[in-house]
Design a protein around this motif. Structure first.
Motif, PDB file in Angstrom:
ATOM      1  N   SER A  11       0.844  -1.150   0.013  1.00 12.41           N
ATOM      2  CA  SER A  11       0.109  -0.128   0.111  1.00 12.41           C
ATOM      3  C   SER A  11       0.906   1.312   0.029  1.00 12.41           C
ATOM      4  O   SER A  11       2.017   1.250   0.187  1.00 12.41           O
ATOM      5  CB  SER A  11      -0.975   0.029   1.179  1.00 12.41           C
ATOM      6  OG  SER A  11      -0.044   0.153   2.228  1.00 12.41           O
ATOM      7  N   ILE A  13       0.756   3.703   2.324  1.00 14.37           N
ATOM      8  CA  ILE A  13       0.908   4.129   3.684  1.00 14.37           C
ATOM      9  C   ILE A  13       1.933   3.177   4.030  1.00 14.37           C
ATOM     10  O   ILE A  13       2.171   2.068   4.181  1.00 14.37           O
ATOM     11  CB  ILE A  13      -0.358   3.811   4.149  1.00 14.37           C
ATOM     12  CG1 ILE A  13      -1.387   4.661   3.434  1.00 14.37           C
ATOM     13  CG2 ILE A  13      -0.170   4.180   5.573  1.00 14.37           C
ATOM     14  CD1 ILE A  13      -2.892   4.269   4.105  1.00 14.37           C
ATOM     15  N   ASP A  36      -6.463   1.097   2.548  1.00 16.11           N
ATOM     16  CA  ASP A  36      -5.884   2.089   2.602  1.00 16.11           C
ATOM     17  C   ASP A  36      -6.477   3.337   2.919  1.00 16.11           C
ATOM     18  O   ASP A  36      -6.105   4.274   3.538  1.00 16.11           O
ATOM     19  CB  ASP A  36      -5.125   2.305   1.108  1.00 16.11           C
ATOM     20  CG  ASP A  36      -4.112   1.227   0.881  1.00 16.11           C
ATOM     21  OD1 ASP A  36      -3.287   0.708   1.679  1.00 16.11           O
ATOM     22  OD2 ASP A  36      -3.887   0.923  -0.255  1.00 16.11           O
ATOM     23  N   LYS A  40      -5.856   5.857   5.825  1.00 13.53           N
ATOM     24  CA  LYS A  40      -5.699   7.605   5.771  1.00 13.53           C
ATOM     25  C   LYS A  40      -6.702   8.221   6.781  1.00 13.53           C
ATOM     26  O   LYS A  40      -6.288   9.193   7.264  1.00 13.53           O
ATOM     27  CB  LYS A  40      -6.032   7.724   4.132  1.00 13.53           C
ATOM     28  CG  LYS A  40      -5.843   9.152   3.868  1.00 13.53           C
ATOM     29  CD  LYS A  40      -6.061   9.368   2.394  1.00 13.53           C
ATOM     30  CE  LYS A  40      -5.999  11.061   2.059  1.00 13.53           C
ATOM     31  NZ  LYS A  40      -6.338  11.226   0.754  1.00 13.53           N
TER      32      LYS A  40
END
Length: 61
Positions: A11, A13, A36, A40
């Motif tokens: 991902s 992140i 994801d 976030k």
């Protein structure tokens, strides 16, 4: 001998703890989001909470 290439993260992140990943997966499943997107949102909420509670000083009535 060639160096092993580092694996790209699945991902966008970075550095997700096991607890954070579990919570994000649960939140994503309940709300119909991707993992994801849930991460976030969770991180934005954490940032927002830390900026609003760090005013320091007493509340005036």
């Amino acid at each position: 001998m060639a160096k092993k290439k580092s694996k790209p993260e699945p991902s966008g992140i970075s550095a997700v703890s096991a607890a954070e990943a579990y919570e994000a997966t649960y939140f994503a499943r309940k709300c119909g989001l991707t993992r994801d997107e849930a991460l976030k949102i969770m991180r934005e909420a954490q940032g927002w909470a830390s900026t609003t509670t760090s005013s320091g000083g007493e509340r005036k009535s």
